[in-house]
Design an enzyme around this catalytic site. Structure first.
Site, PDB file in Angstrom:
ATOM      1  N   GLU A   1      49.156  38.106  48.707  1.00  0.00           N
ATOM      2  CA  GLU A   1      48.757  37.449  49.949  1.00  0.00           C
ATOM      3  C   GLU A   1      49.723  36.351  50.361  1.00  0.00           C
ATOM      4  OE1 GLU A   1      46.752  38.184  47.455  1.00  0.00           O
ATOM      5  OE2 GLU A   1      45.172  39.449  48.262  1.00  0.00           O
TER       6      GLU A   1
ATOM      7  N   HIS B   1      34.229  38.286  47.105  1.00  0.00           N
ATOM      8  CA  HIS B   1      34.449  39.322  48.111  1.00  0.00           C
ATOM      9  C   HIS B   1      33.460  39.231  49.258  1.00  0.00           C
ATOM     10  CE1 HIS B   1      36.611  40.978  44.666  1.00  0.00           C
ATOM     11  NE2 HIS B   1      37.298  41.704  45.512  1.00  0.00           N
TER      12      HIS B   1
END
Lengths: 336, 335
Positions: free
Chosen positions: B70, B139
């Site tokens: 990321e 998540h």
């Protein structure tokens, strides 16, 4: 409340600046507990860019005072592993503006280890970071981004404003079983001295301190903004009786002290360096109105930085709240 | 810019998944500077199939897969945007946005201010949030508050298929960096989407339901919960107005204040933990600007102050729902 911070008269004290109190707090905890270690960029041989770890490398050696590469994610990630293993690491971020490479390690890993392992592991980690403006620094070196960390469950956020509190709060943070982000107001690292007990002591986390009692307006602040807020309160002494509350721990907030003060005055202002929108003043305002709307006599003034990135030094004096702007805000709260 | 759907507009019923796919398709076709990349967005079509078919149509130069990295997604997007591209990157789960935090906060957000010229960073970071699928504490969390105190970043959180499409297109055409948050639990929600080309401007709040008794400011997936609560409350004789800011930062507070001045009651609704969250800022702004209009304290509906629990029963208890909004409105009115 504030009693723990008052050095007892029979104690041996030493006159220290805030940054010396950081060093003193680290040293006394390292002497007391051999699991405590310090790591970060230039914290060892160099003694830290602000001298916060001066002398520690010589006293405790390279096994416990560790120079690291410029790699914030690696520093905090490694420290989390050490903490889970049973050590008590104190990791330094050289400036809060460089904490973001470690943002994920702090909020996703350190803050959640207890929950994630259903209590089998805790993460007794302290991340120290000098924050805030006013020292004529280049870009990325002046910001206060506490708002993004206080929103993270599992993480405590602490900001001292005096040398004596600095040592006591840092001691508590190191002994705390959970991760603590310890933000140091670098603007006042050397601004004044205070008598600090030589021996080891704790100032409890999660407790605000009333720095000045007053009955007309409550002003909530922390860190480097405490001094201009007290100055503003003194300047207004003839017109408004101002109470100044130094929050000291931003998460968890000491709601009891905040609400006790507000219920007495019915008027409030919050002073912080960070931009207004999305800043912690919003949370404090929301909490006050939720719990004490019936006591409220005026809107709550938020006296803060502006909604722009922290400017370069030519403009920083305009950006940071100072006594005159704080006085104006307090007057508005008082006169509404 | 069509902000409201008028009766003459021809529409097709689409899911959010379909409307997002169409938005990406149209923008990739319209402007060759637009790129789409991220983890599994190309050959696999995206974990949630949002980018299905785009790799086949536009090829690997425009739609490509990346490693699980990321930081590099954020960093390369800033670079690509500065070099003239319009990158759209997907960070699979908003919980992992902090890994790209430095690039988003120190670079994407600040470039415009640093240079003081026409420099801008026209990039979009798409990322998913949303609780309720048993994915545990990494998540599904709602990240908007992390970025609300970062001037220079825009944060968009749509609710309906029409707005997902219009706002994504608006975000891609915007010259500033935009964090575009998608509720992964709502990709299957369907609604009318105009057949003709349209975009929706960022930074404009929308009134989703009119009412006179209480104002609910709900964001993202909570708009659906608010609509459900409003229907139930209507049966009890309480008419709620629902304001959906759609853009979280910068926040268009005008419609919120107008609504509170009419209803005198405010409830905020978000999925994230209440402490330090979006609802607190809204409450503070209303206290600042509409203090005398409030008949009761602002009630904030949000999650408890813990990470998202993994166990199904705990996750269910954790997640704010229409029930919570309903009781908050009743509490506020009865105060």
């Amino acid at each position: 409340m504030a009693t723990e911070t008052e050095p007892q008269t029979d104690r041996e004290t030493e006159s220290l600046t805030l940054v010396q109190a950081v060093q003193d707090g680290l040293r006394t905890e390292m002497e007391r507990d051999e699991d405590v270690l310090v790591m970060g960029e230039d914290v060892g041989k160099n003694g830290g860019v602000f001298r916060a770890t001066e002398g520690l490398y010589d006293q405790f050696g390279e096994e416990r005072v560790i120079d690291t590469p410029l790699a914030e994610s690696g520093i905090v990630g490694t420290a989390i592993g050490m903490a889970a293993y049973g050590l008590r690491p104190v990791a330094e971020m050289q400036f809060m503006g460089f904490i973001y490479p470690a943002f994920d390690q702090i909020v996703s890993h350190a803050a959640r280890l207890r929950t994630r392992s259903r209590g089998r592991f805790t993460c007794p980690l302290v991340v120290r970071a000098p924050y805030g403006g006013g020292i004529r620094a280049p870009e990325h070196h002046s910001e206060s981004t506490e708002a993004m960390f206080v929103h993270q469950p599992g993480l405590k956020v602490v900001v001292p404003s005096t040398p004596a509190d600095t040592k006591g709060l840092l001691t508590s943070a190191i002994r705390d079983p959970d991760p603590v982000l310890f933000l140091e107001p670098k603007l006042i690292y050397r601004a004044f001295r205070e008598d600090v007990p030589v021996d080891s002591y704790e100032v409890p986390l999660g407790e605000a301190a009333v720095r000045r009692e007053g009955s007309d307006v409550s002003v909530f602040t922390w860190g480097a903004m405490t001094r201009p807020t007290l100055e503003a309160a003194d300047n207004l002494a003839d017109e408004v009786d101002v109470e100044v509350v130094d929050l000291r721990t931003l998460s968890p907030l000491d709601d009891d002290t905040i609400l006790d003060s507000f219920k007495k005055t019915g008027r409030a202002a919050v002073v912080h360096e960070a931009p207004k929108t999305g800043g912690l003043a919003g949370e404090i305002t929301a909490t006050i109105q939720e719990e004490a709307l019936l006591y409220q006599e005026a809107p709550i003034e938020r006296i803060t930085g502006f909604d722009t990135p922290f400017p370069l030094y030519a403009l920083e004096d305009y950006y940071l709240p100072e006594a005159a702007r704080i006085e104006d805000g307090i007057r508005r709260a008082a006169g509404f | 810019m069509s902000q409201q759907l008028d009766a003459e507009t021809e529409t097709t019923t689409q899911t959010i998944r379909e409307s997002l796919n169409q938005a990406l398709h149209e923008e990739l076709e319209r402007d060759e500077r637009v790129l789409l990349y991220g983890e599994d967005v190309a050959e696999y079509g995206g974990l949630y199939k949002i980018s299905e078919g785009l790799y086949e149509e536009f090829g690997e130069e425009r739609v490509f897969d990346t490693p699980l990295a990321e930081t590099s997604l954020g960093g390369t997007a800033v670079g690509a945007a500065l070099a003239g591209a319009r990158p759209v990157v997907e960070i699979m789960y908003a919980d992992f946005l902090p890994i790209a935090g430095d690039h988003l906060i120190n670079y994407a957000a600040k470039m415009y201010f640093n240079y003081g010229d026409e420099t801008s960073v026209p990039m979009v970071v798409r990322s998913m949030y949303g609780t309720g699928d048993g994915h545990g504490l990494h998540h599904g969390q709602s990240p908007e508050a992390w970025f609300m105190n970062v001037p220079g970043l825009k944060v968009v959180m749509p609710s309906t298929p029409r707005e997902y499409k219009g706002l994504l297109k608006g975000a891609i055409r915007d010259d500033d960096p935009v964090i575009f948050l998608e509720n992964k639990m709502r990709y299957g929600e369907s609604g009318p989407v105009p057949d003709e080309e349209y975009t929706i401007s960022l930074c404009e709040s929308d009134v989703k339901r009119e009412g006179t008794d209480a104002t609910i400011v709900a964001i993202g997936g909570m708009v659906y919960e608010a609509l459900e609560a409003a229907e139930r409350l209507s049966e009890q004789g309480i008419e709620c107005e629902i304001v959906d800011p759609r853009t979280i930062s910068p926040l268009d507070t005008g419609p919120i204040l107008e609504s509170v001045e009419k209803t005198n009651i405010l409830v905020t609704a978000q999925e994230a933990p209440t402490f330090g969250g979006f609802g607190s800022e809204v409450a503070a702004q209303v206290i600042d600007d509409a203090f005398f209009y409030l008949d009761a304290p602002v009630k904030r509906v949000g999650a408890p102050f813990t990470p998202i629990p993994f166990a199904e029963n705990l996750e269910e208890a954790y997640q704010p729902t229409a029930d919570d909004i309903e009781s908050a409105v009743i509490d506020a009115i009865e105060t």
